[in-house]
Design a protein around this motif. Structure first.
Motif, mmCIF file in Angstrom:
data_model
loop_
_atom_site.group_PDB
_atom_site.id
_atom_site.type_symbol
_atom_site.label_atom_id
_atom_site.label_comp_id
_atom_site.label_asym_id
_atom_site.label_seq_id
_atom_site.Cartn_x
_atom_site.Cartn_y
_atom_site.Cartn_z
ATOM 1 N N MET A 1 -36.607 -2.275 14.388
ATOM 2 C CA MET A 1 -37.171 -1.036 15.478
ATOM 3 C C MET A 1 -35.510 -0.926 16.045
ATOM 4 N N TYR A 2 -35.290 -1.752 16.293
ATOM 5 C CA TYR A 2 -33.492 -2.331 16.908
ATOM 6 C C TYR A 2 -33.244 -3.019 15.979
ATOM 7 N N ASP B 1 -29.011 -10.374 13.510
ATOM 8 C CA ASP B 1 -28.876 -8.797 14.375
ATOM 9 C C ASP B 1 -29.811 -9.154 16.018
ATOM 10 N N GLN B 2 -30.295 -10.584 16.308
ATOM 11 C CA GLN B 2 -31.277 -11.080 16.758
ATOM 12 C C GLN B 2 -29.861 -11.951 18.066
ATOM 13 N N VAL B 3 -30.273 -11.669 19.130
ATOM 14 C CA VAL B 3 -29.641 -12.645 20.506
ATOM 15 C C VAL B 3 -30.498 -13.549 20.664
ATOM 16 N N SER B 4 -30.250 -15.139 21.329
ATOM 17 C CA SER B 4 -31.007 -15.568 21.747
ATOM 18 C C SER B 4 -31.009 -15.504 23.635
ATOM 19 N N CYS C 1 -32.105 -16.048 27.929
ATOM 20 C CA CYS C 1 -33.443 -16.652 28.669
ATOM 21 C C CYS C 1 -33.098 -16.108 29.475
ATOM 22 N N TRP C 2 -34.012 -15.708 30.493
ATOM 23 C CA TRP C 2 -34.697 -15.340 31.896
ATOM 24 C C TRP C 2 -35.065 -16.218 32.761
ATOM 25 N N ASP C 3 -34.337 -16.753 33.925
ATOM 26 C CA ASP C 3 -34.866 -17.584 35.012
ATOM 27 C C ASP C 3 -35.263 -19.192 34.406
ATOM 28 N N ASP C 4 -34.052 -19.745 33.803
ATOM 29 C CA ASP C 4 -34.263 -20.609 33.063
ATOM 30 C C ASP C 4 -36.104 -21.141 32.091
ATOM 31 N N GLY C 5 -36.255 -19.723 31.382
ATOM 32 C CA GLY C 5 -37.978 -19.807 30.535
ATOM 33 C C GLY C 5 -37.244 -20.050 29.138
ATOM 34 N N ASP C 6 -38.312 -20.704 28.940
ATOM 35 C CA ASP C 6 -37.491 -21.169 26.820
ATOM 36 C C ASP C 6 -36.759 -19.148 26.649
ATOM 37 N N PRO C 7 -35.682 -19.621 25.477
ATOM 38 C CA PRO C 7 -35.169 -18.813 25.012
ATOM 39 C C PRO C 7 -36.027 -18.272 23.591
ATOM 40 N N VAL C 8 -35.658 -17.345 24.067
ATOM 41 C CA VAL C 8 -36.469 -15.766 22.709
ATOM 42 C C VAL C 8 -35.662 -14.827 22.200
ATOM 43 N N SER C 9 -35.696 -14.996 20.662
ATOM 44 C CA SER C 9 -34.747 -14.187 19.885
ATOM 45 C C SER C 9 -35.274 -12.571 20.434
ATOM 46 N N ILE C 10 -34.546 -11.586 20.996
ATOM 47 C CA ILE C 10 -34.327 -10.125 21.480
ATOM 48 C C ILE C 10 -33.420 -9.892 19.985
ATOM 49 N N PRO C 11 -33.759 -8.608 18.996
ATOM 50 C CA PRO C 11 -33.294 -8.015 18.695
ATOM 51 C C PRO C 11 -31.891 -7.297 19.825
ATOM 52 N N VAL C 12 -30.373 -7.092 18.858
ATOM 53 C CA VAL C 12 -29.476 -7.014 19.529
ATOM 54 C C VAL C 12 -29.632 -4.913 19.445
ATOM 55 N N GLY C 13 -28.987 -4.697 20.461
ATOM 56 C CA GLY C 13 -29.815 -3.299 21.105
ATOM 57 C C GLY C 13 -30.920 -2.620 21.350
ATOM 58 N N THR C 14 -31.703 -3.823 21.933
ATOM 59 C CA THR C 14 -33.020 -3.784 22.316
ATOM 60 C C THR C 14 -32.451 -3.393 23.809
ATOM 61 N N PRO C 15 -33.259 -2.224 24.357
ATOM 62 C CA PRO C 15 -32.875 -1.756 25.785
ATOM 63 C C PRO C 15 -33.278 -3.066 26.588
#
Length: 84
Positions: free
Chosen positions: A1-2, A8-11, A13-27
């Motif tokens: 989708m994205y 095309d993904q970036v790691s 990390c939200w509020d010191d949680g574990d990093p998650v790969s998110i597709p570039v361009g995801t809102p």
């Protein structure tokens, strides 16, 4: 989708949680959902500032921005505004 490749993904990390790969361009509002967070919203046009988050120390309005390319992990926190 994205985007589909690992490049095309970036790691993220939200509020010191574990990093998650998110597709570039995801809102950012969708990325927050993926990471289990809710970002408050107001106008959804970027005018009111209710959805402000900090990405690597830079304030971003999540309702009109998306995950960008980065050479390292993106650290995200809710922006603190004493009026919201």
């Amino acid at each position: 989708m994205y985007g589909s490749s690992a490049s095309d993904q970036v790691s993220v990390c939200w509020d010191d949680g574990d990093p998650v790969s998110i597709p570039v361009g995801t809102p950012w509002l969708r990325a927050a959902q993926i990471l289990g967070h809710t970002v408050p919203t107001g106008c959804l046009y970027g005018s009111c500032g209710a959805c402000e988050i900090e990405v690597n120390g830079h304030v971003v309005r999540a309702c009109v921005s998306s995950v960008c390319e980065s050479s390292g992990a993106l650290k995200v926190e809710l922006a603190t505004d004493p009026y919201w």
